[in-house]
Write a protein that holds these residues in place. Sequence first.
Motif, PDB file in Angstrom:
ATOM      1  N   TRP A   8       0.839  -1.194   0.000  1.00 51.71           N
ATOM      2  CA  TRP A   8       0.000   0.000   0.000  1.00 51.71           C
ATOM      3  C   TRP A   8       0.878   1.249   0.000  1.00 51.71           C
ATOM      4  CZ3 TRP A   8      -2.885   2.296   4.697  1.00 51.71           C
ATOM      5  CH2 TRP A   8      -3.708   3.319   4.279  1.00 51.71           C
ATOM      6  N   ASP A   9       1.897   1.262   0.850  1.00 51.56           N
ATOM      7  CA  ASP A   9       2.811   2.408   0.891  1.00 51.56           C
ATOM      8  C   ASP A   9       3.514   2.592  -0.440  1.00 51.56           C
ATOM      9  OD1 ASP A   9       2.234   3.263   3.443  1.00 51.56           O
ATOM     10  OD2 ASP A   9       3.818   2.069   4.380  1.00 51.56           O
ATOM     11  N   GLU A  10       3.900   1.483  -1.096  1.00 47.66           N
ATOM     12  CA  GLU A  10       4.565   1.567  -2.385  1.00 47.66           C
ATOM     13  C   GLU A  10       3.643   2.128  -3.463  1.00 47.66           C
ATOM     14  OE1 GLU A  10       5.965  -2.403  -3.078  1.00 47.66           O
ATOM     15  OE2 GLU A  10       7.443  -2.256  -1.479  1.00 47.66           O
ATOM     16  N   GLU A  11       2.334   1.914  -3.280  1.00 51.57           N
ATOM     17  CA  GLU A  11       1.360   2.443  -4.230  1.00 51.57           C
ATOM     18  C   GLU A  11       1.031   3.904  -3.939  1.00 51.57           C
ATOM     19  OE1 GLU A  11      -2.007  -0.079  -3.776  1.00 51.57           O
ATOM     20  OE2 GLU A  11      -1.002  -1.819  -4.610  1.00 51.57           O
ATOM     21  N   GLY A  12       1.627   4.448  -2.918  1.00 46.19           N
ATOM     22  CA  GLY A  12       1.381   5.840  -2.580  1.00 46.19           C
ATOM     23  C   GLY A  12       0.665   6.002  -1.258  1.00 46.19           C
ATOM     24  N   GLY A  13       0.126   4.902  -0.713  1.00 48.76           N
ATOM     25  CA  GLY A  13      -0.560   4.971   0.572  1.00 48.76           C
ATOM     26  C   GLY A  13      -1.628   6.044   0.577  1.00 48.76           C
ATOM     27  N   ALA A  14      -1.896   6.554   1.733  1.00 46.51           N
ATOM     28  CA  ALA A  14      -2.853   7.642   1.861  1.00 46.51           C
ATOM     29  C   ALA A  14      -2.078   8.951   2.031  1.00 46.51           C
ATOM     30  CB  ALA A  14      -3.763   7.406   3.068  1.00 46.51           C
ATOM     31  N   GLN A  15      -2.741  10.040   1.778  1.00 47.94           N
ATOM     32  CA  GLN A  15      -2.090  11.334   1.961  1.00 47.94           C
ATOM     33  C   GLN A  15      -1.583  11.428   3.396  1.00 47.94           C
ATOM     34  OE1 GLN A  15      -4.448  11.018  -0.199  1.00 47.94           O
ATOM     35  NE2 GLN A  15      -3.565  12.088  -1.907  1.00 47.94           N
ATOM     36  N   ASP A  16      -0.425  12.022   3.534  1.00 46.11           N
ATOM     37  CA  ASP A  16       0.171  12.194   4.849  1.00 46.11           C
ATOM     38  C   ASP A  16      -0.413  13.448   5.483  1.00 46.11           C
ATOM     39  OD1 ASP A  16       1.713  11.817   7.056  1.00 46.11           O
ATOM     40  OD2 ASP A  16       3.551  12.567   6.151  1.00 46.11           O
ATOM     41  N   VAL A  17      -1.628  13.310   5.970  1.00 49.32           N
ATOM     42  CA  VAL A  17      -2.340  14.431   6.564  1.00 49.32           C
ATOM     43  C   VAL A  17      -2.515  14.155   8.046  1.00 49.32           C
ATOM     44  CG1 VAL A  17      -4.520  15.700   6.588  1.00 49.32           C
ATOM     45  CG2 VAL A  17      -3.593  14.844   4.431  1.00 49.32           C
ATOM     46  N   ALA A  18      -2.111  15.078   8.864  1.00 50.59           N
ATOM     47  CA  ALA A  18      -2.289  14.912  10.300  1.00 50.59           C
ATOM     48  C   ALA A  18      -3.726  15.230  10.670  1.00 50.59           C
ATOM     49  CB  ALA A  18      -1.331  15.841  11.045  1.00 50.59           C
ATOM     50  N   TRP A  47     -15.123  -4.175   8.795  1.00 49.07           N
ATOM     51  CA  TRP A  47     -13.982  -3.643   8.047  1.00 49.07           C
ATOM     52  C   TRP A  47     -13.917  -4.159   6.615  1.00 49.07           C
ATOM     53  CZ3 TRP A  47     -10.936   0.340   9.017  1.00 49.07           C
ATOM     54  CH2 TRP A  47      -9.785   0.506   8.235  1.00 49.07           C
ATOM     55  N   ASN A  48     -14.046  -5.460   6.440  1.00 50.47           N
ATOM     56  CA  ASN A  48     -13.893  -6.047   5.108  1.00 50.47           C
ATOM     57  C   ASN A  48     -14.967  -5.594   4.131  1.00 50.47           C
ATOM     58  OD1 ASN A  48     -11.613  -7.454   5.860  1.00 50.47           O
ATOM     59  ND2 ASN A  48     -12.768  -9.249   6.483  1.00 50.47           N
ATOM     60  N   ASP A  49     -16.096  -5.139   4.640  1.00 46.77           N
ATOM     61  CA  ASP A  49     -17.187  -4.701   3.774  1.00 46.77           C
ATOM     62  C   ASP A  49     -17.131  -3.218   3.437  1.00 46.77           C
ATOM     63  OD1 ASP A  49     -18.233  -7.288   3.740  1.00 46.77           O
ATOM     64  OD2 ASP A  49     -19.420  -6.934   5.549  1.00 46.77           O
ATOM     65  N   LEU A  50     -16.195  -2.510   4.033  1.00 46.68           N
ATOM     66  CA  LEU A  50     -16.053  -1.076   3.753  1.00 46.68           C
ATOM     67  C   LEU A  50     -15.308  -0.878   2.442  1.00 46.68           C
ATOM     68  CD1 LEU A  50     -14.955   0.224   7.272  1.00 46.68           C
ATOM     69  CD2 LEU A  50     -17.219   0.438   6.219  1.00 46.68           C
ATOM     70  N   PRO A  51     -15.644   0.163   1.699  1.00 45.93           N
ATOM     71  CA  PRO A  51     -14.883   0.469   0.481  1.00 45.93           C
ATOM     72  C   PRO A  51     -13.418   0.747   0.834  1.00 45.93           C
ATOM     73  CG  PRO A  51     -16.896   1.778   0.591  1.00 45.93           C
ATOM     74  CD  PRO A  51     -16.752   1.100   1.914  1.00 45.93           C
ATOM     75  N   THR A  52     -12.528   0.401  -0.060  1.00 50.75           N
ATOM     76  CA  THR A  52     -11.098   0.551   0.185  1.00 50.75           C
ATOM     77  C   THR A  52     -10.718   1.983   0.531  1.00 50.75           C
ATOM     78  OG1 THR A  52     -10.654  -1.283  -1.309  1.00 50.75           O
ATOM     79  CG2 THR A  52      -8.804   0.152  -0.789  1.00 50.75           C
ATOM     80  N   ASP A  53     -11.316   2.965  -0.153  1.00 50.33           N
ATOM     81  CA  ASP A  53     -10.959   4.359   0.146  1.00 50.33           C
ATOM     82  C   ASP A  53     -11.376   4.738   1.561  1.00 50.33           C
ATOM     83  OD1 ASP A  53     -13.672   4.259  -0.828  1.00 50.33           O
ATOM     84  OD2 ASP A  53     -13.623   6.449  -1.017  1.00 50.33           O
ATOM     85  N   VAL A  54     -12.481   4.199   2.038  1.00 50.17           N
ATOM     86  CA  VAL A  54     -12.921   4.469   3.415  1.00 50.17           C
ATOM     87  C   VAL A  54     -11.972   3.784   4.394  1.00 50.17           C
ATOM     88  CG1 VAL A  54     -14.780   4.119   5.091  1.00 50.17           C
ATOM     89  CG2 VAL A  54     -15.320   4.816   2.747  1.00 50.17           C
ATOM     90  N   GLN A  55     -11.579   2.545   4.095  1.00 49.01           N
ATOM     91  CA  GLN A  55     -10.616   1.845   4.952  1.00 49.01           C
ATOM     92  C   GLN A  55      -9.329   2.650   5.072  1.00 49.01           C
ATOM     93  OE1 GLN A  55      -9.984  -1.952   3.093  1.00 49.01           O
ATOM     94  NE2 GLN A  55     -11.735  -2.899   4.109  1.00 49.01           N
ATOM     95  N   ARG A  56      -8.844   3.157   3.958  1.00 46.77           N
ATOM     96  CA  ARG A  56      -7.587   3.911   3.974  1.00 46.77           C
ATOM     97  C   ARG A  56      -7.708   5.195   4.785  1.00 46.77           C
ATOM     98  NH1 ARG A  56      -5.279   3.010  -2.201  1.00 46.77           N
ATOM     99  NH2 ARG A  56      -4.877   0.807  -1.899  1.00 46.77           N
ATOM    100  N   ARG A  57      -8.813   5.915   4.606  1.00 49.73           N
ATOM    101  CA  ARG A  57      -9.003   7.159   5.373  1.00 49.73           C
ATOM    102  C   ARG A  57      -9.086   6.856   6.870  1.00 49.73           C
ATOM    103  NH1 ARG A  57     -13.032   8.485   1.525  1.00 49.73           N
ATOM    104  NH2 ARG A  57     -14.581   8.389   3.172  1.00 49.73           N
ATOM    105  N   LEU A  58      -9.834   5.837   7.230  1.00 52.02           N
ATOM    106  CA  LEU A  58      -9.961   5.473   8.649  1.00 52.02           C
ATOM    107  C   LEU A  58      -8.619   5.028   9.223  1.00 52.02           C
ATOM    108  CD1 LEU A  58     -13.362   3.576   8.520  1.00 52.02           C
ATOM    109  CD2 LEU A  58     -12.909   5.746   9.696  1.00 52.02           C
ATOM    110  N   PHE A  59      -7.886   4.235   8.446  1.00 52.31           N
ATOM    111  CA  PHE A  59      -6.573   3.771   8.886  1.00 52.31           C
ATOM    112  C   PHE A  59      -5.649   4.955   9.154  1.00 52.31           C
ATOM    113  CE2 PHE A  59      -2.222   2.497   8.107  1.00 52.31           C
ATOM    114  CZ  PHE A  59      -2.107   1.335   8.846  1.00 52.31           C
ATOM    115  N   GLU A  60      -5.578   5.870   8.214  1.00 53.86           N
ATOM    116  CA  GLU A  60      -4.707   7.038   8.386  1.00 53.86           C
ATOM    117  C   GLU A  60      -5.159   7.894   9.560  1.00 53.86           C
ATOM    118  OE1 GLU A  60      -1.745   7.967   7.069  1.00 53.86           O
ATOM    119  OE2 GLU A  60      -1.821   5.968   6.211  1.00 53.86           O
TER     120      GLU A  60
END
Length: 91
Positions: A8-18, A47-60
């Motif tokens: 995921w990080d190699e693909e750009g991960g999520a924006q580095d926003v605090a 978690w598995n049923d959430l859209p990937t973009d939502v998972q990424r935002r929540l993770f970050e």
Amino acid sequence: MATALDRWDEEGGAQDVAWPLPYEASDLRHVERRVLECLGAALVSEWNDLPTDVQRRLFEHAASGKSHDTTLLKTQIARFLHDHKDASGKR
């Protein structure tokens, strides 16, 4: 072998926003911690049923608190989610 988090990080991960949390865990009352525990458990179970973009935002968001070691926290969260990825099927 690259982990999912590494890929995921190699693909750009999520924006580095605090996104600082609006509270310190030590400032929460017992009932507030319990509410967050319940919400967190519900989120993990879906978690598995959430859209990937939502998972990424929540993770970050979860990993952007005032932790002194964000990389370690990201790894711990990713490991927890991986270890509990099938929890939603056990209802």
